[in-house]
Design a protein around this motif. Structure first.
Motif, PDB file in Angstrom:
ATOM      1  N   ALA A  73     -56.389 -34.622 -11.653  1.00  0.00           N
ATOM      2  CA  ALA A  73     -55.512 -33.404 -12.420  1.00  0.00           C
ATOM      3  C   ALA A  73     -54.817 -32.399 -10.769  1.00  0.00           C
ATOM      4  O   ALA A  73     -53.795 -31.927 -11.603  1.00  0.00           O
ATOM      5  N   GLU A  74     -55.516 -32.456  -9.834  1.00  0.00           N
ATOM      6  CA  GLU A  74     -54.748 -31.411  -9.452  1.00  0.00           C
ATOM      7  C   GLU A  74     -53.779 -32.094  -8.499  1.00  0.00           C
ATOM      8  O   GLU A  74     -53.141 -31.660  -7.578  1.00  0.00           O
ATOM      9  N   HIS A  75     -54.214 -33.476  -8.384  1.00  0.00           N
ATOM     10  CA  HIS A  75     -52.908 -34.376  -7.111  1.00  0.00           C
ATOM     11  C   HIS A  75     -53.909 -33.699  -5.513  1.00  0.00           C
ATOM     12  O   HIS A  75     -51.903 -33.216  -4.904  1.00  0.00           O
ATOM     13  N   ARG A  76     -54.982 -33.726  -5.295  1.00  0.00           N
ATOM     14  CA  ARG A  76     -55.263 -33.235  -4.152  1.00  0.00           C
ATOM     15  C   ARG A  76     -54.564 -33.618  -2.872  1.00  0.00           C
ATOM     16  O   ARG A  76     -54.577 -33.052  -1.858  1.00  0.00           O
ATOM     17  N   ALA A 124     -60.368 -42.496  -4.063  1.00  0.00           N
ATOM     18  CA  ALA A 124     -61.361 -42.959  -4.429  1.00  0.00           C
ATOM     19  C   ALA A 124     -62.549 -42.597  -2.556  1.00  0.00           C
ATOM     20  O   ALA A 124     -63.765 -42.929  -2.249  1.00  0.00           O
ATOM     21  N   HIS A 125     -61.230 -42.918  -1.719  1.00  0.00           N
ATOM     22  CA  HIS A 125     -61.964 -42.816  -0.294  1.00  0.00           C
ATOM     23  C   HIS A 125     -62.923 -41.132  -0.396  1.00  0.00           C
ATOM     24  O   HIS A 125     -63.737 -41.470   0.533  1.00  0.00           O
ATOM     25  N   GLU A 126     -62.484 -40.596  -0.987  1.00  0.00           N
ATOM     26  CA  GLU A 126     -63.451 -38.570  -1.131  1.00  0.00           C
ATOM     27  C   GLU A 126     -65.052 -39.029  -1.278  1.00  0.00           C
ATOM     28  O   GLU A 126     -65.417 -38.352  -1.327  1.00  0.00           O
ATOM     29  N   TYR A 175     -63.977 -36.904  -9.525  1.00  0.00           N
ATOM     30  CA  TYR A 175     -62.408 -37.826  -9.345  1.00  0.00           C
ATOM     31  C   TYR A 175     -61.817 -37.285 -10.442  1.00  0.00           C
ATOM     32  O   TYR A 175     -60.514 -37.725  -9.676  1.00  0.00           O
ATOM     33  N   GLY A 176     -61.335 -37.081 -11.946  1.00  0.00           N
ATOM     34  CA  GLY A 176     -61.091 -36.473 -12.455  1.00  0.00           C
ATOM     35  C   GLY A 176     -60.083 -35.367 -12.196  1.00  0.00           C
ATOM     36  O   GLY A 176     -59.216 -35.253 -12.021  1.00  0.00           O
ATOM     37  N   ALA A 230     -50.799 -44.584  -7.558  1.00  0.00           N
ATOM     38  CA  ALA A 230     -51.852 -45.218  -7.592  1.00  0.00           C
ATOM     39  C   ALA A 230     -52.663 -45.206  -5.631  1.00  0.00           C
ATOM     40  O   ALA A 230     -54.016 -45.256  -5.283  1.00  0.00           O
ATOM     41  N   ALA A 231     -51.395 -44.634  -4.966  1.00  0.00           N
ATOM     42  CA  ALA A 231     -51.853 -43.775  -3.758  1.00  0.00           C
ATOM     43  C   ALA A 231     -53.060 -43.143  -4.174  1.00  0.00           C
ATOM     44  O   ALA A 231     -54.074 -42.930  -3.270  1.00  0.00           O
ATOM     45  N   GLU A 232     -52.920 -42.243  -4.939  1.00  0.00           N
ATOM     46  CA  GLU A 232     -53.429 -40.844  -5.191  1.00  0.00           C
ATOM     47  C   GLU A 232     -54.710 -40.975  -5.539  1.00  0.00           C
ATOM     48  O   GLU A 232     -55.796 -40.985  -5.195  1.00  0.00           O
ATOM     49  N   ALA A 233     -54.765 -42.765  -6.550  1.00  0.00           N
ATOM     50  CA  ALA A 233     -56.276 -42.594  -6.961  1.00  0.00           C
ATOM     51  C   ALA A 233     -56.660 -43.072  -6.012  1.00  0.00           C
ATOM     52  O   ALA A 233     -58.276 -43.064  -5.340  1.00  0.00           O
TER      53      ALA A 233
END
Length: 236
Positions: free
Chosen positions: A179-182, A135-137, A174-175, A128-131
């Motif tokens: 997927a990259e766990h950026r 979104a912040h990006e 976003y995907g 969820a933190a990654e998501a």
């Protein structure tokens, strides 16, 4: 070499190339999974650190890349360390934060910064933190923040992707971000910084360096902010 044997050699070469590509793909997946496993070990390790008491002076990094609301040079800065699967964090986000926004943030008196502190006992908090970071990006962190707290218990990759589409984000970007766990590394750094300071639970609310653990009545935070406005030193 006959034409038949030439075709066989071509098929063998293509087979080798496909095998190499598969190995590269599997290795990439392994590297990502290994990184996530390392992060889970980091979470467990640092959650065993000493605890910080209420009222302790805590200093955390406040980079401009972090999600925030309010004017940059507000005299009072509140940093929220939060977990999207934490019930008390949801209570703060839904009951306290809107009042702080209308009474202080919107009037230029308060800047609120969000930092991730997903706890190891919450299995989907890290995702969820990654998501939210992805979104912040695209400039939609606070929308995602509110949606996550309103939908605890539904988290998963499909859930996050559906929200991104409904919010009219660039779903391809976003995907790729997910997927990259950026944002694994920034999240990990936030966890290490917080737990190294002795913060073990959420929400942890830091107002001009003063730590409050857990949610409190709105009046508590209003009094704390007012005291800083009256005599505190502006944060930078």
């Amino acid at each position: 070499m006959t034409q038949h044997s030439g075709k066989n050699w071509l098929l063998i070469s293509l087979g080798i190339a496909q095998a190499v590509l598969l190995l590269v793909l599997l290795y990439s997946i392994y590297q990502v999974n290994a990184g996530l496993a390392d992060l889970n070990r980091t979470l467990t390790l640092f959650m065993q650190s000493g605890s910080a008491g209420p009222g302790n002076k805590i200093k955390v990094s406040l980079g401009d890349e972090l999600p925030y609301m309010g004017v940059k040079d507000a005299k009072v800065v509140m940093t929220i360390l939060s977990d999207f699967e934490c019930d008390y964090c949801r209570e703060f986000a839904q009951r306290i934060l809107p009042k702080l926004k209308s009474e202080y943030v919107d009037k230029g008196k308060l800047k609120i910064i969000f930092k991730d502190l997903p706890l190891p006992m919450h299995k989907n908090a890290l995702m969820a933190a990654e998501a939210a970071s992805c979104a912040h990006e695209q400039g939609r962190f606070w929308n995602m923040h509110d949606y996550l707290f309103a939908n605890q218990g539904k988290f998963g990759l499909e859930f996050f992707t559906q929200w991104a589409a409904s919010a009219q984000l660039d779903t391809q970007k976003y995907g790729q971000c997910m997927a990259e766990h950026r944002y694994i590394k920034p999240i990990e750094n936030s966890i290490i910084e917080a737990t190294s300071a002795g913060i073990q639970g959420t929400p942890a609310i830091i107002v001009n360096g003063q730590l409050t653990m857990g949610t409190k009545p709105y009046a508590y935070f209003a009094q704390l902010i007012d005291s800083q406005l009256d005599g505190g030193v502006a944060q930078r």
